[in-house]
Design an enzyme around this catalytic site. Structure first.
Site, PDB file in Angstrom:
ATOM      1  N   LYS A   1      14.412 -82.667 -10.277  1.00 26.99           N
ATOM      2  CA  LYS A   1      15.613 -82.166 -11.111  1.00 26.99           C
ATOM      3  C   LYS A   1      15.834 -80.643 -10.511  1.00 26.99           C
ATOM      4  O   LYS A   1      16.802 -80.148 -10.340  1.00 26.99           O
ATOM      5  CB  LYS A   1      15.323 -82.165 -12.274  1.00 26.99           C
ATOM      6  CG  LYS A   1      16.417 -81.434 -13.358  1.00 26.99           C
ATOM      7  CD  LYS A   1      16.375 -82.215 -14.861  1.00 26.99           C
ATOM      8  CE  LYS A   1      15.342 -81.278 -15.742  1.00 26.99           C
ATOM      9  NZ  LYS A   1      15.870 -80.148 -16.256  1.00 26.99           N
ATOM     10  N   SER A   2      14.531 -80.073 -10.449  1.00 30.74           N
ATOM     11  CA  SER A   2      15.049 -78.454  -9.990  1.00 30.74           C
ATOM     12  C   SER A   2      15.480 -78.341  -8.277  1.00 30.74           C
ATOM     13  O   SER A   2      16.424 -77.683  -8.179  1.00 30.74           O
ATOM     14  CB  SER A   2      13.469 -77.604  -9.705  1.00 30.74           C
ATOM     15  OG  SER A   2      12.936 -77.647 -10.968  1.00 30.74           O
TER      16      SER A   2
ATOM     17  N   ARG B   1      18.666 -70.463 -26.085  1.00 26.81           N
ATOM     18  CA  ARG B   1      17.909 -69.993 -24.821  1.00 26.81           C
ATOM     19  C   ARG B   1      18.188 -68.619 -24.341  1.00 26.81           C
ATOM     20  O   ARG B   1      19.467 -68.485 -24.036  1.00 26.81           O
ATOM     21  CB  ARG B   1      17.871 -71.122 -23.896  1.00 26.81           C
ATOM     22  CG  ARG B   1      17.427 -72.450 -24.558  1.00 26.81           C
ATOM     23  CD  ARG B   1      17.402 -73.562 -23.271  1.00 26.81           C
ATOM     24  NE  ARG B   1      16.183 -73.428 -22.370  1.00 26.81           N
ATOM     25  CZ  ARG B   1      15.829 -74.161 -21.372  1.00 26.81           C
ATOM     26  NH1 ARG B   1      16.596 -75.176 -21.225  1.00 26.81           N
ATOM     27  NH2 ARG B   1      14.826 -73.769 -20.640  1.00 26.81           N
TER      28      ARG B   1
ATOM     29  N   ASP C   1       6.087 -77.247 -17.263  1.00 26.32           N
ATOM     30  CA  ASP C   1       6.584 -78.390 -17.825  1.00 26.32           C
ATOM     31  C   ASP C   1       5.756 -79.481 -18.228  1.00 26.32           C
ATOM     32  O   ASP C   1       6.085 -80.641 -19.035  1.00 26.32           O
ATOM     33  CB  ASP C   1       7.891 -78.970 -16.951  1.00 26.32           C
ATOM     34  CG  ASP C   1       8.799 -77.979 -16.924  1.00 26.32           C
ATOM     35  OD1 ASP C   1       9.100 -77.021 -17.820  1.00 26.32           O
ATOM     36  OD2 ASP C   1       9.490 -77.965 -15.730  1.00 26.32           O
TER      37      ASP C   1
ATOM     38  N   ARG D   1       8.605 -75.644 -27.470  1.00 26.72           N
ATOM     39  CA  ARG D   1       7.577 -76.771 -27.285  1.00 26.72           C
ATOM     40  C   ARG D   1       6.202 -76.489 -27.689  1.00 26.72           C
ATOM     41  O   ARG D   1       5.441 -77.409 -27.609  1.00 26.72           O
ATOM     42  CB  ARG D   1       7.585 -77.015 -25.510  1.00 26.72           C
ATOM     43  CG  ARG D   1       8.704 -77.822 -25.308  1.00 26.72           C
ATOM     44  CD  ARG D   1       8.536 -78.332 -23.871  1.00 26.72           C
ATOM     45  NE  ARG D   1       9.888 -78.861 -23.329  1.00 26.72           N
ATOM     46  CZ  ARG D   1      10.294 -78.936 -21.987  1.00 26.72           C
ATOM     47  NH1 ARG D   1       9.510 -78.300 -21.087  1.00 26.72           N
ATOM     48  NH2 ARG D   1      11.491 -79.649 -21.955  1.00 26.72           N
TER      49      ARG D   1
HETATM   50  C1  S3P Z   1      12.761 -74.635 -13.706  1.00 29.04           C
HETATM   51  C2  S3P Z   1      11.726 -73.532 -13.844  1.00 29.04           C
HETATM   52  C3  S3P Z   1      10.944 -73.553 -15.106  1.00 29.04           C
HETATM   53  C4  S3P Z   1      10.934 -74.941 -15.828  1.00 29.04           C
HETATM   54  C5  S3P Z   1      12.277 -75.602 -15.783  1.00 29.04           C
HETATM   55  C6  S3P Z   1      12.870 -75.676 -14.492  1.00 29.04           C
HETATM   56  C7  S3P Z   1      13.525 -74.429 -12.377  1.00 29.04           C
HETATM   57  O1  S3P Z   1      11.481 -72.830 -16.009  1.00 29.04           O
HETATM   58  O2  S3P Z   1      10.464 -74.996 -17.002  1.00 29.04           O
HETATM   59  O3  S3P Z   1      12.168 -76.977 -16.373  1.00 29.04           O
HETATM   60  O4  S3P Z   1      14.130 -75.347 -11.959  1.00 29.04           O
HETATM   61  O5  S3P Z   1      13.472 -73.354 -11.712  1.00 29.04           O
HETATM   62  P1  S3P Z   1      11.254 -71.080 -15.953  1.00 29.04           P
HETATM   63  O6  S3P Z   1      11.505 -70.723 -14.583  1.00 29.04           O
HETATM   64  O7  S3P Z   1      12.273 -70.237 -16.839  1.00 29.04           O
HETATM   65  O8  S3P Z   1       9.736 -70.822 -16.527  1.00 29.04           O
END
Ligand code: S3P
Length: 428
Positions: A20-21, A123, A315, A346
């Site tokens: 996903k990222s 958020r 996560d 969470r």
């Molecule tokens: C993500 C970074 C994380 C993660 C999120 C996806 C990303 O958040 O919890 O699900 O794709 O860069 P943070 O960078 O705010 O910790």
């Protein structure tokens, strides 16, 4: 609503969905490119579809080839300075909400409003608004910290920014703004967070250097990605890694799982707890490492997750709480206050959810402590609109004695639309 019965064993093989990222980043960077980019294996999920729609709104041509596996998405970018003004609906996608303002803030003109669902409106976005303003950006948010977020194009200058919290999203936002800023932009991380943006920017030809948690970027003439292949999402695979660890007699193979070192803190934690995860056939897919995982069930001992490890498994911490309920001793997580700012709070939802299944778990301001009981009775878990909670409930159901009913199980589609189909594949 879904009900997951206890499994006798998990067996077989599956490939987790695409990361996903990395998919979010691929779509955004492809839109920033001047030419055409092919993204092979782009994740088709609610969150990443929101990003494709956002890129269309900004003027990119996005073609989704529905036929065949893996999926193929082709994007004709608008170039670094070509984003069309307008309203962007990010829906539930926190990564889109945090990354995109970095690009938009440096446009020569135009105004954008970023808004989303009820959960996104809770958020914080001041964490990206602050560094962007230091660069000269014009950014406004509700009550000084929440979406909707208004961004107006302005001239940016590079800064050196020490992140107050380890956040890959904030780091990425500042780096994207750095691509449009005069001079050098440097981000200093207190603890290393996922580095997918850095890897992809290098692949796109951006002048970027990264060493010991200090990342510096300068404005390129243009970006060019060409072709990207998205590896399997470790965070999605993690649900099956934990399920196969907990359900006795299991043996599960997971294909093409992304093993970026900044994402796999859970493997270290599992190793300490005594889990049996074998990593074979390590290879690179583009700029990201992947491998096959072989997971067998094991009995576990408790562990402590330290603040320095937290970004490497942010996560996966809900799954650590579940592992703790099955391990001998008390498992403790500290330094994870960031969990309160995810799709749900969470710490609260994991504590409440697992308690309702019979776990002995206590929340703390920055984490939780779980007393191992060698198993879980089961019950009803409310996903609270959070995809990772819905999938946590399902894994708990497989490993429980009495099964778990998940309220709001459909939330899984935010990152893993085929989750319940895949569950059927390895339990039948
Ligand atoms: C993500 C970074 C994380 C993660 C999120 C996806 C990303 O958040 O919890 O699900 O794709 O860069 P943070 O960078 O705010 O910790």
């Amino acid at each position: 609503m879904a009900r997951v019965e206890p499994a006798t064993r998990l067996a077989g093989a599956l490939a987790p969905p695409a990361d996903k990222s990395i998919s979010h980043r691929a779509a955004i960077l492809a839109a920033m490119c001047a030419g055409r980019t092919s993204v092979e294996g782009y994740l088709r999920s609610a969150d990443t579809d929101s990003t494709l729609e956002a890129m269309r709104r900004l003027g990119a041509l996005v073609e989704v080839h529905e036929q065949g596996e893996p999926s193929l998405v082709e994007i004709e970018g608008v170039g670094l300075h070509g984003a069309k003004p307008g309203r962007i609906d990010v829906a539930n996608a926190g990564t889109l909400l945090r990354l995109l303002p970095g690009w938009l803030a440096g446009q020569r003109a135009g105004e954008w409003t970023l808004d989303g669902d009820e959960s996104i409106r809770r958020r914080p976005v001041d964490r990206v608004a602050e560094p962007l303003r230091l660069m000269g950006a014009v950014v406004e948010c509700r009550d000084g910290r929440l979406p909707p977020l208004l961004v107006r194009g302005a001239e940016l200058s590079g800064i050196r920014y020490e992140l107050p919290v380890a956040s890959a999203q904030v780091k990425s936002c500042v780096l994207l703004a750095g691509l449009l800023a005069a001079g050098e932009t440097t981000v200093v991380e207190p603890v290393r967070s996922r580095d997918h943006t850095e890897r992809m920017l290098v692949a796109a030809g951006a002048p970027l250097e990264s060493r010991d948690g200090v990342v510096t970027v300068r404005a390129p003439q243009a970006l060019e990605l060409g072709r990207i292949v998205v590896p399997g999402d470790f965070s999605s695979a993690a649900f099956w890694i934990v399920a196969a660890t907990l359900v006795a007699g299991s043996e599960l193979k997971l294909h093409a799982v992304g093993l970026n070192p900044t994402r796999i803190g859970l493997l270290r934690v599992l190793e300490r707890m005594g889990a049996a995860v074998e990593v074979v056939d390590r290879r690179m897919v583009g700029m990201e490492p992947v491998a096959e995982l072989l997971v067998r069930s094991a009995s576990l001992g408790a562990t402590a997750v330290a603040p320095g490890e937290v970004p490497l498994l942010i996560d996966e911490l809900p799954l650590v709480a579940l592992l703790g309920a099955f391990a001998e001793g008390t498992t403790v997580v500290t330094g994870a206050e960031e969990l309160r700012h995810k799709e749900s709070d969470r710490i609260e939802t994991v504590v409440e959810g697992l308690r309702s299944l019979g776990a002995k778990i206590d929340g703390r301001p920055d984490g939780f402590a779980v007393e191992g009981m060698g198993g879980l009775p089961g019950g009803v878990l409310d996903a609270a609109g959070d995809h990772r909670l819905a999938m946590l409930g399902a894994v708990a159901g497989l490993a429980s004695r009495g099964g778990v009913e998940i309220r709001g199980a459909e939330a899984a589609a935010v990152s893993y639309p085929r989750f319940f189909d895949d569950l059927g594949l390895i339990t039948s």
